[in-house]
Every structure is written in structure tokens, then in C-alpha cells.
Design a protein around this motif. Sequence first.
Motif, PDB file in Angstrom:
ATOM      1  N   ARG A   1      -7.202   5.489   6.616  1.00 33.85           N
ATOM      2  CA  ARG A   1      -6.458   4.632   5.690  1.00 33.85           C
ATOM      3  C   ARG A   1      -7.304   3.447   5.226  1.00 33.85           C
ATOM      4  O   ARG A   1      -7.367   3.135   4.040  1.00 33.85           O
ATOM      5  CB  ARG A   1      -5.168   4.162   6.380  1.00 33.85           C
ATOM      6  CG  ARG A   1      -4.202   3.384   5.472  1.00 33.85           C
ATOM      7  CD  ARG A   1      -4.381   1.893   5.599  1.00 33.85           C
ATOM      8  NE  ARG A   1      -4.395   1.473   6.986  1.00 33.85           N
ATOM      9  CZ  ARG A   1      -4.910   0.317   7.388  1.00 33.85           C
ATOM     10  NH1 ARG A   1      -5.494  -0.505   6.511  1.00 33.85           N
ATOM     11  NH2 ARG A   1      -4.913  -0.005   8.682  1.00 33.85           N
ATOM     12  N   GLU A   2      -8.017   2.817   6.159  1.00 30.97           N
ATOM     13  CA  GLU A   2      -8.870   1.677   5.785  1.00 30.97           C
ATOM     14  C   GLU A   2      -9.988   2.114   4.857  1.00 30.97           C
ATOM     15  O   GLU A   2     -10.319   1.418   3.886  1.00 30.97           O
ATOM     16  CB  GLU A   2      -9.454   1.016   7.037  1.00 30.97           C
ATOM     17  CG  GLU A   2      -8.488   0.103   7.758  1.00 30.97           C
ATOM     18  CD  GLU A   2      -9.226  -1.012   8.513  1.00 30.97           C
ATOM     19  OE1 GLU A   2     -10.223  -1.534   7.971  1.00 30.97           O
ATOM     20  OE2 GLU A   2      -8.798  -1.342   9.626  1.00 30.97           O
TER      21      GLU A   2
ATOM     22  N   LYS B   1       0.811  -1.216   0.000  1.00 31.60           N
ATOM     23  CA  LYS B   1       0.000   0.000   0.000  1.00 31.60           C
ATOM     24  C   LYS B   1       0.850   1.273   0.000  1.00 31.60           C
ATOM     25  O   LYS B   1       0.310   2.379  -0.061  1.00 31.60           O
ATOM     26  CB  LYS B   1      -0.925   0.019   1.230  1.00 31.60           C
ATOM     27  CG  LYS B   1      -1.816  -1.214   1.375  1.00 31.60           C
ATOM     28  CD  LYS B   1      -2.755  -1.369   0.197  1.00 31.60           C
ATOM     29  CE  LYS B   1      -3.659  -2.589   0.391  1.00 31.60           C
ATOM     30  NZ  LYS B   1      -4.548  -2.805  -0.786  1.00 31.60           N
TER      31      LYS B   1
ATOM     32  N   GLU C   1      -8.694   2.679   1.381  1.00 32.73           N
ATOM     33  CA  GLU C   1      -8.409   1.416   0.702  1.00 32.73           C
ATOM     34  C   GLU C   1      -9.674   0.778   0.139  1.00 32.73           C
ATOM     35  O   GLU C   1      -9.633   0.044  -0.851  1.00 32.73           O
ATOM     36  CB  GLU C   1      -7.711   0.444   1.658  1.00 32.73           C
ATOM     37  CG  GLU C   1      -6.273   0.849   1.989  1.00 32.73           C
ATOM     38  CD  GLU C   1      -5.614  -0.095   2.978  1.00 32.73           C
ATOM     39  OE1 GLU C   1      -6.258  -1.115   3.332  1.00 32.73           O
ATOM     40  OE2 GLU C   1      -4.481   0.169   3.397  1.00 32.73           O
TER      41      GLU C   1
ATOM     42  N   THR D   1      -0.880   7.699   0.610  1.00 31.56           N
ATOM     43  CA  THR D   1       0.009   7.232   1.675  1.00 31.56           C
ATOM     44  C   THR D   1       0.927   8.332   2.175  1.00 31.56           C
ATOM     45  O   THR D   1       1.019   8.601   3.382  1.00 31.56           O
ATOM     46  CB  THR D   1       0.843   6.034   1.199  1.00 31.56           C
ATOM     47  OG1 THR D   1      -0.038   5.006   0.745  1.00 31.56           O
ATOM     48  CG2 THR D   1       1.716   5.508   2.329  1.00 31.56           C
TER      49      THR D   1
ATOM     50  N   ASN E   1       0.279   3.854  -2.818  1.00 38.82           N
ATOM     51  CA  ASN E   1      -1.024   4.483  -3.019  1.00 38.82           C
ATOM     52  C   ASN E   1      -0.892   6.008  -2.958  1.00 38.82           C
ATOM     53  O   ASN E   1      -0.063   6.538  -2.222  1.00 38.82           O
ATOM     54  CB  ASN E   1      -2.019   4.005  -1.955  1.00 38.82           C
ATOM     55  CG  ASN E   1      -2.436   2.559  -2.177  1.00 38.82           C
ATOM     56  OD1 ASN E   1      -2.241   2.008  -3.264  1.00 38.82           O
ATOM     57  ND2 ASN E   1      -2.992   1.937  -1.157  1.00 38.82           N
TER      58      ASN E   1
END
Length: 610
Positions: free
Chosen positions: A527-528, A491, A531, A497, A494
Motif C-alpha cells: 500500500r505504501e 486513500k 501511494e 484499495t 484509490n
Amino acid sequence: MSVGRNDPCPCGSGKKYKKCCLRKNNLVQITEYKREQFYQNQHALVEKMTEFMVEHVPFNEYHKLKSQFRKRLNSDMSQEGEEQYFNFWLHFFNRFENGLRGVEWFFKENEHRLQAEEKEMARSWITLQPKLLQAINRMNNTIIFEDIFTKEQFSVSDHEENLPYFYPWISTFALIESFQEYYYFNGVRSFVGPEDIQRAKQKVNELMTLYNQGYEQILIDFYPEILGEVETKNEPRPKEQDINEVSENTLTYQIENDVIVLEYLKHQPDLSIEKWTTNEKSLVWLGNWRAYQDSELKEDLKIADVYGNITITDNFLEFQSVDEEKTNQWKALMNNMKRDLTFVREEVNTLNILGVQLQNTVVSMEKGTPRYYALYAQNALINELDQPIPLFNHLSVRQLVDKGRIEEAETWLKQLECNMYYSVVEQYGEPDTTADYNTVRKNLGLPLSPFVTGGENRKTSYSAIDSENEQAKFTEDDIPYFQTLGFGPDKIDNFYTADIVRFYKERTIGKSETTVRKYSNSLYDLRELMERNAVTSWEQCDFRFWYNLIFKDYFDLVGTPSKTERNNFLSTIKMFLEWLDKTKETAYFDEALKLFERMDEAEKYLKMNV
């Protein structure tokens, strides 16, 4: 395992060994043997000539001649080299009081004492004429040298004892003699570049005009003077107009808030990290990215100009550049950090540069590409055909050609090709692929170089590309932050990030445990949620995106959060959006931020429509 004479040849030709490789091996061995005998005969005859000179040239005359030779040579040659060339001159060029050259005098006195092979070789040596030679082609076991006056060509053996090294357009002033199907150099010689042999040619032309003698006679009578032109790098004194004054600017700043400053620098798109340790950090400012395309390569090389260098030590930041415009741009960039960075001083150092433009570049290339391609990409001439050259009164190579000064243009290009090959050999060994000078030659309408890999089909070019600074903006000290916020190795690349990690570091370093927990929990959730969405840039995160994330996705993720958790999350998102717009100097999130102005009404509206 031995192979019988009548066995099938191991090379797979289908012939018997005795009629295939055995014969070839025997021929090679015979050739090597004859060549070794040839070298031995040369050495033996030179030894006899040297002994003859010692016996027949009086001591006083010997030193008188040596003094004359040194004066006529007018070169900074080493003592050992001068001694070798002096003896060579005595043997083949100097005429003694009896009217004979050394080799002629020796043969006259010793013909009856010489063995048949020595006698034949001595007779051959008497007929040898010195030549100004330049390599014009390379074939199997052979370098084709051309007499630069008569254009006569000679197939010279590339055996290492005869030609210890090779470069395109390698040149020499020497004697050559024929043996079997090749030519070999006789006596002492050195190998020089095209500019050196061209300088010697000009000297010969001057002497021919001055003394009204032919080329061959001039080379014999004025051997020391011509040798001096070949061996001495007579660099002209720089003229005032050839000196470029370059200002090297150094800006020094004191860092007040290292977290914010370092994160700001790390995430500037045009800054590339070179070194990042606890005690020292360095970055380079890159721009003007372009692709270098070469018909000999499958993948393009990427090349960029270096605008400036940044070093950070002991809470001091130092910026260096020779580009005044880029220096001013850097000052403006640092103004954004004036609360966290204090300007200390500016220093200007004037550099006097002769005939060149200072331009530092970096090259990025695919794994497995030979490293010498970086030199080819950095030094390709295709975009410099109209650049002024101080050596030619600031005419460009194209202007030289247009004015009919072809020989000067050719010599310049040959020297560049020779120098490039030499640089590659010195750094990387002999290359499989040479630099391309044929694209330039085709553009100028000049004959192609036979030494360029790919010949007439070789093609190189440049094309502008977007910034290729693909280096990750993360360093080893970022790993704990990835772990805290739940970023796995897959990740890291991304788009969000870097921003989330940077925001977290700026808000938490040096703060209380409660503050750290607030941001780590909230950003972990963010962050979750990121995603789970399919967006690929911040530009796609519009009002609707944030509305759904705050009022729907968040609850799908955490269920029923406490009031404190909910408030922490909302305040963190609000500050993060404000930070993003400020950091990126955008207004992407103005609409989304309106959600927080009337959060109570939005919450009630959400409950009514569930």
C-alpha cells in the motif's frame, strides 16, 4: 409598529401608505367580504329551495324520483355523494309534472317573498346551463376553463372554496355563475381527469344522435346518465392479447465460503449495495445507464434499469429477475463461484400483466435536486413515442397522430400530465417545476401544454452514459481492515484499495496468526509503495513497474529486510498478481510474474548493477 396614513408606504414604492398598500389592503378586504356574502347568499337560497322541495314533493314521489335517479346514474357513487347529487338534480334539472324544473317552480311560488339579492340570484340560476368543462390555462387567481363542446372560455376563481385543488387539464360537469370579474361553481360538483370528461363527451354525442337534440338540452335532460359517465371508471375487460405473461425467475444458492462470495459480489461493478448488515444483505443489479437532461436543471440526472435483486440471509443467496436473458447471465456469473457456492433450485412464477411492460429503474441525482425529478426522469415519454398502447389496439401515440386520431392522442397525453402532477402533489406537495410534456408534443406536432414549466423553451432528453455505479464498495465491517493495512480516509477511493483489502480478507479470515501477520505486513508495504507511485490503474502497472517496485522501491522503503520478510513480501506480491488476473479475467501481469520464475538470477543481476 403602526404605519400612519400619510407615512411612506413600507413596501418601498415611495407613495404614501394611504395611496398604496392601505388602498390595496382595503380592496382585498372588500373583495373577500363580497365573496363571503356571495357564498352566504348561495347557501341561504339553497336552504330555502330544499325546504320548498320537502314541503311540495310528496314523500312517495320523492323516493320514486330518488330510485329513478339511482337507476339512471348507474354508478358506484357513495351514499352521501349520491344524496347530494340527487338534491342538486331535483333543484336544477328534473322537470316535475307541472313542466317546471325545481328552481323554476321555487321562484314562481316564492318570488314575492325573496329579498332583492336572493331574487336576482334566483333569476340567474334559472338561466344557468350545465357544462362539460376542462381547465386549459392557469393565471393569477384564475383557472381558464373551456366548454369542450362550444369552446367558450370562462375565468374561474381559484379561491379554495370554489376550487379546492388544481391539476393540469382538471375537468368537471357543473353549473357556473358569474360574480364580479370571475366565475364560480354552483352546487355540487366533482373534479375528474381528461379521460373521464372525454368519456362523458362521447356519451353526449351518442345521446344527441339518438334523440336529435342539441348539446345544452341533452345535458339537462340526461344529467344523471352523463354524471354517471363522469363519475364511473368504466374500465374495459382486458382482452387476451392485452395480457402480457411475465416470468419471474428466482434462483437460490447455498453459500459455502461466505468471505469469498460476499467480497466477489461487493466488487462486481454493476452490483450496487442497498443493505449490508450482519443478518441481511441486499444488492441490486443495474445497467443501461443514461443521463436525463432537463432545461430546468443545472445538473443531469442519472437513471438505470434494474436487472435483478440479490438478497443474502442465513448463508443462502437468492436472485430474482423478470428478464430471462439477465437470469442466464447471472447463472454464468455464478459459475465462476461454483467452488464456493452451491446451486439449490430455480423457481419460475408467471405474472399476468395487463398492458404494461415491467421495468424497474433507479435514479441518481445531485444533492438539492427536488425529489420529484426522479418521477420525471423515470416516466419521460420522449423515448416511448413508438411504443404500442393496448388501449388503442396497440397503436403508438405517434401512429394515432399520423392516422389523424388527434383527440385520442391529446386525451392520452393530458391524462398522463394530470396523473403525474397528482402523483407529485400527493408525495411531495405542489412542485415548483412540472414534468415536461412539451418536448413530446413538439415532436408529435401537437399544441403545447400551457401547464408545463418553461413553456415552449422546455426541453428534456436522454443520452447514454457509462456505468454510473459510483457507490463505494466498502461497508462498516471493512473499517478494521483499512486500519490494519494503513488506509486513511483520503486513500479509500484509490484504484487499488478495494483489491488489496479484498485479497487480504480472502487470504486471512479464519487463518493462523502467523499467516495474518505475513499478509498484513506485506500488504501494508505494498500500500505504501503504491501511494508513492503515480499510476492510476492496474493497466499502467507493467513489467517495468513491478521490477522497480520489487528490486528498488521496496528496499528504499524498508532498508535491509530479513530474509523471511523479503520472502513473505515476494510470495504475497506473486499471489496478489495471480489473484488479480484471475479475479479480473485479464492477463495484465503475465510478464511481471516471470520475475518470480527466475528470482535468484534477478537478485544477482540487481547486485551486480548497484
